[in-house]
Design a protein around this motif. Sequence first.
Motif, short mmCIF file in Angstrom:
data_model
loop_
_atom_site.label_atom_id
_atom_site.label_comp_id
_atom_site.label_asym_id
_atom_site.label_seq_id
_atom_site.Cartn_x
_atom_site.Cartn_y
_atom_site.Cartn_z
N PRO A 461 0.81 -1.35 0.03
CA PRO A 461 0.05 -0.17 -0.09
C PRO A 461 0.93 1.36 0.02
O PRO A 461 0.42 2.39 -0.71
CB PRO A 461 -0.72 -0.16 1.32
CG PRO A 461 -0.04 -1.27 2.02
CD PRO A 461 0.45 -1.99 1.29
N LYS A 462 1.96 1.36 0.74
CA LYS A 462 2.81 2.54 0.64
C LYS A 462 3.29 2.74 -0.67
O LYS A 462 3.52 3.81 -1.10
CB LYS A 462 3.96 2.34 1.60
CG LYS A 462 3.40 2.24 3.14
CD LYS A 462 4.54 2.13 4.16
CE LYS A 462 4.06 2.32 5.72
NZ LYS A 462 5.25 2.18 6.44
N ALA A 463 3.98 1.78 -1.49
CA ALA A 463 4.36 1.91 -2.69
C ALA A 463 3.39 2.42 -3.41
O ALA A 463 3.52 3.23 -4.32
CB ALA A 463 5.05 0.68 -3.13
N LEU A 464 2.10 1.93 -3.49
CA LEU A 464 1.14 2.11 -4.40
C LEU A 464 0.78 4.02 -4.09
O LEU A 464 0.72 4.56 -5.19
CB LEU A 464 -0.06 1.40 -4.22
CG LEU A 464 -1.32 1.80 -4.95
CD1 LEU A 464 -1.21 1.28 -6.41
CD2 LEU A 464 -2.47 0.85 -4.52
N ASP A 465 0.55 4.13 -2.85
CA ASP A 465 0.21 5.50 -2.38
C ASP A 465 1.23 6.43 -2.90
O ASP A 465 0.84 7.62 -3.55
CB ASP A 465 0.12 5.53 -0.77
CG ASP A 465 -0.61 6.80 -0.56
OD1 ASP A 465 -1.22 7.59 -1.15
OD2 ASP A 465 -0.30 7.17 0.65
N SER A 466 2.52 6.17 -2.92
CA SER A 466 3.51 7.07 -3.23
C SER A 466 3.62 7.50 -4.66
O SER A 466 3.79 8.42 -5.32
CB SER A 466 5.01 6.44 -2.71
OG SER A 466 6.06 7.28 -3.46
N CYS A 467 3.57 6.17 -5.43
CA CYS A 467 3.64 6.14 -7.07
C CYS A 467 2.24 7.06 -7.42
O CYS A 467 2.63 7.80 -8.46
CB CYS A 467 3.82 4.61 -7.78
SG CYS A 467 5.57 3.96 -7.19
N LEU A 468 1.33 6.46 -7.22
CA LEU A 468 0.14 7.31 -7.66
C LEU A 468 -0.01 8.84 -7.37
O LEU A 468 -0.41 9.75 -7.93
CB LEU A 468 -1.20 6.55 -7.19
CG LEU A 468 -1.29 5.27 -7.84
CD1 LEU A 468 -2.76 4.79 -7.29
CD2 LEU A 468 -1.41 5.30 -9.31
N LYS A 469 0.57 9.12 -6.22
CA LYS A 469 0.70 10.65 -5.69
C LYS A 469 1.66 11.49 -6.83
O LYS A 469 1.27 12.49 -7.02
CB LYS A 469 1.27 10.56 -4.26
CG LYS A 469 1.14 11.89 -3.77
CD LYS A 469 1.71 11.87 -1.98
CE LYS A 469 1.04 11.12 -1.24
NZ LYS A 469 1.56 11.07 0.18
N ARG A 470 2.72 10.50 -7.18
CA ARG A 470 3.68 11.29 -8.10
C ARG A 470 2.95 11.84 -9.06
O ARG A 470 3.27 12.76 -9.92
CB ARG A 470 4.84 10.46 -8.35
CG ARG A 470 5.65 10.38 -7.03
CD ARG A 470 6.80 9.08 -7.25
NE ARG A 470 7.50 9.08 -8.29
CZ ARG A 470 8.28 8.09 -8.89
NH1 ARG A 470 8.29 7.02 -7.93
NH2 ARG A 470 8.99 7.92 -10.08
N GLY A 496 -9.99 4.90 0.93
CA GLY A 496 -9.71 6.10 1.63
C GLY A 496 -8.53 6.11 2.69
O GLY A 496 -8.08 7.41 3.26
N GLU A 497 -7.81 5.14 2.97
CA GLU A 497 -6.48 5.19 3.69
C GLU A 497 -5.62 5.74 2.61
O GLU A 497 -4.65 6.29 3.32
CB GLU A 497 -6.17 4.00 4.22
CG GLU A 497 -7.47 2.79 4.91
CD GLU A 497 -8.27 2.24 3.91
OE1 GLU A 497 -8.25 2.49 2.87
OE2 GLU A 497 -8.71 1.30 4.57
N LYS A 502 -6.94 11.83 -2.60
CA LYS A 502 -7.38 12.72 -1.46
C LYS A 502 -7.10 14.33 -2.26
O LYS A 502 -7.73 15.28 -1.80
CB LYS A 502 -7.11 12.90 -0.10
CG LYS A 502 -7.54 11.55 0.52
CD LYS A 502 -6.85 11.58 2.07
CE LYS A 502 -7.56 10.17 2.74
NZ LYS A 502 -7.19 10.27 4.33
N HIS A 503 -6.31 14.27 -3.08
CA HIS A 503 -5.78 15.55 -3.84
C HIS A 503 -5.36 15.28 -5.29
O HIS A 503 -4.95 14.12 -5.45
CB HIS A 503 -4.65 16.07 -2.89
CG HIS A 503 -4.21 17.35 -3.59
ND1 HIS A 503 -4.66 18.70 -3.47
CD2 HIS A 503 -3.21 17.61 -4.54
CE1 HIS A 503 -3.93 19.49 -4.12
NE2 HIS A 503 -3.02 18.76 -4.44
N TYR A 504 -5.70 16.17 -6.26
CA TYR A 504 -5.44 15.92 -7.81
C TYR A 504 -5.06 17.41 -8.07
O TYR A 504 -5.34 18.50 -7.75
CB TYR A 504 -6.81 15.71 -8.45
CG TYR A 504 -7.16 14.35 -8.06
CD1 TYR A 504 -6.81 13.03 -8.58
CD2 TYR A 504 -8.14 14.16 -6.90
CE1 TYR A 504 -7.35 11.95 -8.24
CE2 TYR A 504 -8.92 12.98 -6.61
CZ TYR A 504 -8.48 11.93 -7.14
OH TYR A 504 -8.99 10.62 -6.75
N GLU A 505 -3.90 17.30 -9.16
CA GLU A 505 -3.80 18.58 -9.80
C GLU A 505 -3.76 18.53 -11.24
O GLU A 505 -3.69 17.32 -11.73
CB GLU A 505 -2.09 18.79 -9.65
CG GLU A 505 -1.90 18.98 -8.11
CD GLU A 505 -1.94 20.65 -7.90
OE1 GLU A 505 -2.44 21.24 -8.91
OE2 GLU A 505 -1.85 21.10 -6.68
#
Length: 613
Positions: A461-470, A496-497, A502-505
């Motif tokens: 989950p951490k890797a998924l969150d980090s990559c999609l955030k980028r 939701g975790e 939670k944020h988009y650009e």
Amino acid sequence: MSLGLYLSCLNASQSYWFNVAHRKQRYRSSSADFLGFISSMGSKERVDEAHKSEEKACQTQTLCLHAFSDSSHLSPAIFVYLLKECYAYGTRKATAKFRALQQQVLQILHNSPQSDPATFIVQSLYILPFLGPEYTEGFSHLVISSLRRWQTLRTVTTDSSEARKLAAQLFLDVVAGCVIHEERILIKLLEVFDIGLQDIEKALCGSDMKNGSSDTAKTFLENYIFSLVESQSYMTAVTLLEHFSFRQSGEAFLVKIIEDKQYRAAEKYAAFMGKQMLCVLVQKYIDRKMLKSAYEIIKRNNLRKEFLSVYHMCKESSLKKLAEKGCWDVAEKKTNEDRKLLQYLVYLAMEAGYFEKVDELCQRYSLEGFLKTIDSETVSQQTRYLHLSELVLEDIKWVDEVEGLHGATSHVEGCKVVGIDCEWKPNYVKGCQPNKVSIMQIASENTVFIIDLIKLFEDAPKALDSCLKRILHSPSILKLGYNLQCDLKQLAHSYGELECFKHYEMLLDIQKVFKEPRGGLSGLAEKILGAGLNKTRRNSDWEQRPLSQNQLEYAALDAAVLVYIFRHVRSQSQPASVKEGQTQVEWKSYIISCMDNTKKLKNTYSSSEEFQN
């Protein structure tokens, strides 16, 4: 039911009417005691004034709590009054008030009232109508439901004969109009106190009752049920027939209920009478073209053999609706491998031009004779769909490992524009939560990455969150979508975790640019690129692993086509969808330069020229 009719059906038991008169007098005495108790609390003006006083409210609350904690000296009249006071002074909503009061009533029943708990409740039901209609109905249901709950919680069996006797008398008094309660209270009395014909007979005849006889009670109840039917209170009438096992009525009664469109009562009555009456009901539904209702009765009561043609007709109608919605996988499951229904589903697939499904069904279930019926003329008449190869894509990459996820992220970060889409398994159970988003497709001009969100969220989950955030938070990558709000909402609900959703650009919803009223993305692709999208795989099972090749191609095309539509918007000065007089599609004004998914979606203008060329 009029009092005259009530009297005429009880000529055989003259002594009963003496008992009725006696109970009326006793009832008046109880009411006088109750009203006297209220009077003793003060004049109406003083009570109204006290209601406005916080001190009085506090005193009443203290009195109620004391009385409810020790009910050994609590009379039904005081109990009813305290219920009303507790409700009147409560500040919460009605539902919450009743729940709290139910707990108080349960406490009273556990704390040994003067009489046994069941008798205490019946005595209270005699008093409740004096509170007025605004309280009687709700409080009557409250005390009976509390008693029912108490009965399920008790560990020691108590003698309920006295309570049943009093409840049978109350039943008769309500029917006679001596005590005012609605019909539903009558039914609850019968059920909770298990009142039978013998109990009604004893209440009617008293000491004059003949051993083992129930004739008077039966006559009385039949006349009362007749009056209910005349007033079209069919559900109450049917419930009484079922409770006392009266089976004298027949098909004419069922027809009358159906003609008055009381279908729930008709189904309850037919189920009580048995298979023959259920068959009559199904046939009446069929005659009225109520095939869905007929099918439900057939399925629920195992009448498939009796109505095989109707069963298949209804199933075929259901399959057709599912096929029209593109729910082919669900439709296949609904056939339960019935060959006749499978063959019908194949014909539906042929009509829709879904020849992939035709091949799939024929091979899986060894169906023969269908492929020969598909000639070149039929194929040529079908709508031409856009194919993935027409978009000159180099590769479709399935991403379900961390290494592949990092590679996909690096590739996407080197792009100025990408198309994004999501897929999840449809849920057709009413009231159930939607399923999690299964995959996310991210398309550049030559590659589509299909990310297995379910697996990566479980494994890393951490890797998924980090990559999609980028990708999603990057202000330098324009992210295209169609009906983006739906996808973003579903992503946030599913994961939701994760911070990435939670944020988009830099988002651009193609749907908002063109305001396409019909046809969705497929209609827009047909208008812009000359061919629509085959949406037959839209509602397939996106949680199955591995996904089929057709599912992969469908998913890839939905994301890739966004990039090609956007390319067309930039390169064409006058697209077909632009109104006359306009020079270009003002797509830049629809870019969302910054969006928090927890707030309302807003459009902002972008001054950047980076995506113009």
